[in-house]
Design an enzyme around this catalytic site. Sequence first.
Site, PDB file in Angstrom:
ATOM      1  N   ARG A   1       0.820   3.900  -2.931  1.00 37.45           N
ATOM      2  CA  ARG A   1       0.340   5.222  -2.957  1.00 37.45           C
ATOM      3  C   ARG A   1       1.546   6.371  -2.965  1.00 37.45           C
ATOM      4  O   ARG A   1       1.163   7.524  -3.274  1.00 37.45           O
ATOM      5  CB  ARG A   1      -0.576   5.239  -1.719  1.00 37.45           C
ATOM      6  CG  ARG A   1      -1.675   4.586  -1.702  1.00 37.45           C
ATOM      7  CD  ARG A   1      -2.603   4.682  -0.637  1.00 37.45           C
ATOM      8  NE  ARG A   1      -3.977   3.857  -0.913  1.00 37.45           N
ATOM      9  CZ  ARG A   1      -5.089   3.648   0.100  1.00 37.45           C
ATOM     10  NH1 ARG A   1      -4.807   4.245   1.285  1.00 37.45           N
ATOM     11  NH2 ARG A   1      -6.169   3.039  -0.271  1.00 37.45           N
TER      12      ARG A   1
ATOM     13  N   ARG B   1       0.888  -1.095   0.120  1.00 35.49           N
ATOM     14  CA  ARG B   1       0.012  -0.044  -0.114  1.00 35.49           C
ATOM     15  C   ARG B   1       0.889   1.321  -0.056  1.00 35.49           C
ATOM     16  O   ARG B   1       0.848   1.890  -0.735  1.00 35.49           O
ATOM     17  CB  ARG B   1      -0.955   0.001   1.265  1.00 35.49           C
ATOM     18  CG  ARG B   1      -1.778   1.159   1.588  1.00 35.49           C
ATOM     19  CD  ARG B   1      -2.382   0.685   2.745  1.00 35.49           C
ATOM     20  NE  ARG B   1      -3.174   2.081   3.237  1.00 35.49           N
ATOM     21  CZ  ARG B   1      -2.763   2.698   4.343  1.00 35.49           C
ATOM     22  NH1 ARG B   1      -1.593   2.671   4.793  1.00 35.49           N
ATOM     23  NH2 ARG B   1      -3.523   3.787   4.818  1.00 35.49           N
TER      24      ARG B   1
ATOM     25  N   VAL C   1       3.911   1.641  -0.951  1.00 39.79           N
ATOM     26  CA  VAL C   1       4.759   1.742  -2.126  1.00 39.79           C
ATOM     27  C   VAL C   1       3.949   2.330  -3.363  1.00 39.79           C
ATOM     28  O   VAL C   1       4.061   3.110  -3.833  1.00 39.79           O
ATOM     29  CB  VAL C   1       5.354   0.522  -2.592  1.00 39.79           C
ATOM     30  CG1 VAL C   1       5.915   0.572  -4.031  1.00 39.79           C
ATOM     31  CG2 VAL C   1       6.567  -0.161  -1.783  1.00 39.79           C
TER      32      VAL C   1
ATOM     33  N   ASP D   1      12.092 -13.729  10.061  1.00 41.41           N
ATOM     34  CA  ASP D   1      13.259 -14.232  10.582  1.00 41.41           C
ATOM     35  C   ASP D   1      14.086 -13.004  11.141  1.00 41.41           C
ATOM     36  O   ASP D   1      15.041 -13.230  11.814  1.00 41.41           O
ATOM     37  CB  ASP D   1      13.906 -14.899   9.515  1.00 41.41           C
ATOM     38  CG  ASP D   1      13.074 -15.865   9.096  1.00 41.41           C
ATOM     39  OD1 ASP D   1      12.406 -16.627   9.511  1.00 41.41           O
ATOM     40  OD2 ASP D   1      13.690 -16.542   7.833  1.00 41.41           O
TER      41      ASP D   1
ATOM     42  N   GLY E   1      16.498 -14.344   0.593  1.00 39.18           N
ATOM     43  CA  GLY E   1      16.715 -14.744  -0.736  1.00 39.18           C
ATOM     44  C   GLY E   1      16.245 -13.741  -1.766  1.00 39.18           C
ATOM     45  O   GLY E   1      16.867 -13.871  -2.843  1.00 39.18           O
TER      46      GLY E   1
ATOM     47  N   ARG F   1      14.237 -19.963  10.593  1.00 39.39           N
ATOM     48  CA  ARG F   1      15.143 -20.749   9.801  1.00 39.39           C
ATOM     49  C   ARG F   1      16.628 -20.684  10.570  1.00 39.39           C
ATOM     50  O   ARG F   1      16.545 -21.226  11.567  1.00 39.39           O
ATOM     51  CB  ARG F   1      15.421 -19.597   8.692  1.00 39.39           C
ATOM     52  CG  ARG F   1      15.707 -20.644   7.179  1.00 39.39           C
ATOM     53  CD  ARG F   1      16.047 -19.601   6.193  1.00 39.39           C
ATOM     54  NE  ARG F   1      14.779 -19.352   5.401  1.00 39.39           N
ATOM     55  CZ  ARG F   1      14.212 -20.277   4.626  1.00 39.39           C
ATOM     56  NH1 ARG F   1      14.622 -21.517   4.436  1.00 39.39           N
ATOM     57  NH2 ARG F   1      13.001 -19.958   4.137  1.00 39.39           N
TER      58      ARG F   1
ATOM     59  N   GLY G   1      12.616 -11.113   1.974  1.00 31.72           N
ATOM     60  CA  GLY G   1      13.791 -11.363   2.858  1.00 31.72           C
ATOM     61  C   GLY G   1      14.892 -11.622   2.356  1.00 31.72           C
ATOM     62  O   GLY G   1      15.448 -10.964   1.107  1.00 31.72           O
TER      63      GLY G   1
ATOM     64  N   ARG H   1       3.660 -16.785  11.256  1.00 29.02           N
ATOM     65  CA  ARG H   1       3.567 -16.130  10.208  1.00 29.02           C
ATOM     66  C   ARG H   1       2.468 -15.399   9.611  1.00 29.02           C
ATOM     67  O   ARG H   1       2.209 -14.690   8.824  1.00 29.02           O
ATOM     68  CB  ARG H   1       4.427 -16.922   9.087  1.00 29.02           C
ATOM     69  CG  ARG H   1       5.202 -16.081   8.129  1.00 29.02           C
ATOM     70  CD  ARG H   1       6.067 -17.116   7.461  1.00 29.02           C
ATOM     71  NE  ARG H   1       5.432 -17.533   6.367  1.00 29.02           N
ATOM     72  CZ  ARG H   1       5.999 -18.528   5.443  1.00 29.02           C
ATOM     73  NH1 ARG H   1       7.094 -19.213   5.568  1.00 29.02           N
ATOM     74  NH2 ARG H   1       5.521 -18.770   4.370  1.00 29.02           N
TER      75      ARG H   1
HETATM   76  O1  F6P Z   1      11.662 -17.448   6.033  1.00 28.27           O
HETATM   77  C1  F6P Z   1      10.647 -17.286   6.681  1.00 28.27           C
HETATM   78  C2  F6P Z   1      10.393 -18.722   7.225  1.00 28.27           C
HETATM   79  O2  F6P Z   1       8.915 -18.570   7.903  1.00 28.27           O
HETATM   80  C3  F6P Z   1      11.245 -19.335   8.007  1.00 28.27           C
HETATM   81  O3  F6P Z   1      11.207 -18.845   9.327  1.00 28.27           O
HETATM   82  C4  F6P Z   1      11.114 -20.946   7.797  1.00 28.27           C
HETATM   83  O4  F6P Z   1      11.974 -21.459   8.273  1.00 28.27           O
HETATM   84  C5  F6P Z   1      10.781 -21.025   6.224  1.00 28.27           C
HETATM   85  O5  F6P Z   1      10.146 -19.412   6.101  1.00 28.27           O
HETATM   86  C6  F6P Z   1       9.535 -21.863   5.971  1.00 28.27           C
HETATM   87  O6  F6P Z   1       9.339 -21.909   4.759  1.00 28.27           O
HETATM   88  P1  F6P Z   1       7.968 -22.664   4.012  1.00 28.27           P
HETATM   89  O7  F6P Z   1       6.845 -21.457   4.293  1.00 28.27           O
HETATM   90  O8  F6P Z   1       8.412 -22.464   2.501  1.00 28.27           O
HETATM   91  O9  F6P Z   1       7.987 -23.830   4.619  1.00 28.27           O
END
Ligand code: F6P
Length: 320
Positions: A22, A18, A20, A124, A101, A168, A99, A253
């Site tokens: 706006r 939102r 970015v 993370d 990657g 992770r 994040g 998450r």
């Molecule tokens: O990078 C976020 C994350 O939730 C990590 O904490 C966890 O190891 C990974 O992604 C889980 O990945 P996926 O949702 O692909 O299972």
Amino acid sequence: MAVLTSGGDAPGMNAAVRAVTRGALAKGWEAFGVRNGYAGLIGDAIEPLAARDVGGIVQHGGTMLGSARSPEFVEAAGRATALRNLARRGIEALVVIGGNGSQTGSSSLAREGLAVVGVPSTIDNDLYGTDVSIGSDTAVNITLEAIDRLRTTASSHQRAFAVETMGRDCGYIALMAGLAGGAEVIALPESEITPAEVAERLRAAYKRGKTHAIVVIAEGARCGVRELMQHYEKEKASIGFELRVTRLGHVVRGGAPTAADRVLATRLGAAAVDCLDRGEKGVLVGLSCNTVVSSPLADIAGRMRPADRGLLELARVMAI
Ligand code: F6P
């Protein structure tokens, strides 16, 4: 300009989309949204975004644009297709919300000539170049709520609970939630502890008269819940506490972003557009001492924020 969300979703991504969108519209630019991260860039799933398209989303977790991890994007051929799709629509700039990657991908695109700005978003909180990433505050609070609830029942039954949370290879969520939740032991990937040491600390806590004990385990810790349970089985008679395990997994998450994550996402989303406006590209925006900063993506890619060992020691002192 276009915006995408990539990698694991994080609460607050919507607030960033939102901001970015706006922010760009306020400058008189055309804004586009890319579906499902880099996969949508390769597959040409790109749509115009208007101010109303990003209305009513600031309070929602997840990402309205969808997210994905795209193996094709790691290949130069995949990125070349993505660049062609953007050029064909006259899109000159890209904001990547994601994040570690994802920002490695944005660094490659920047090297290949696109005006890219990264916005750090991962529960993370492992990204270099920012004190805090979007989503990590919510994940810490969800973990903390679980710890508080487990402590209630642990106390009624004189039990120990091991709570495994995500992150992770980074122990940030476990460390912050463990410190806030008064954990007896915190196991992180950055600071190893053996199952025997955990058991010993629980035994000592029982002897000191504690009525419950919480062990917070980061998913990347070598002393995982399985290793701990295996060890515990052998020694439980002498430890005092029974041990139960809760793995929070993807629960941490989901859900609504905290106020802190919404504010952070709004600040960083708008800051990304400001960077592009002044011709600053190939950078990640972030927060340092509560001030918005930017760092070259080339310096960020592949690096990890170190754990705050002082906080780990503080948690240990508080557990007496
Ligand atoms: O990078 C976020 C994350 O939730 C990590 O904490 C966890 O190891 C990974 O992604 C889980 O990945 P996926 O949702 O692909 O299972």
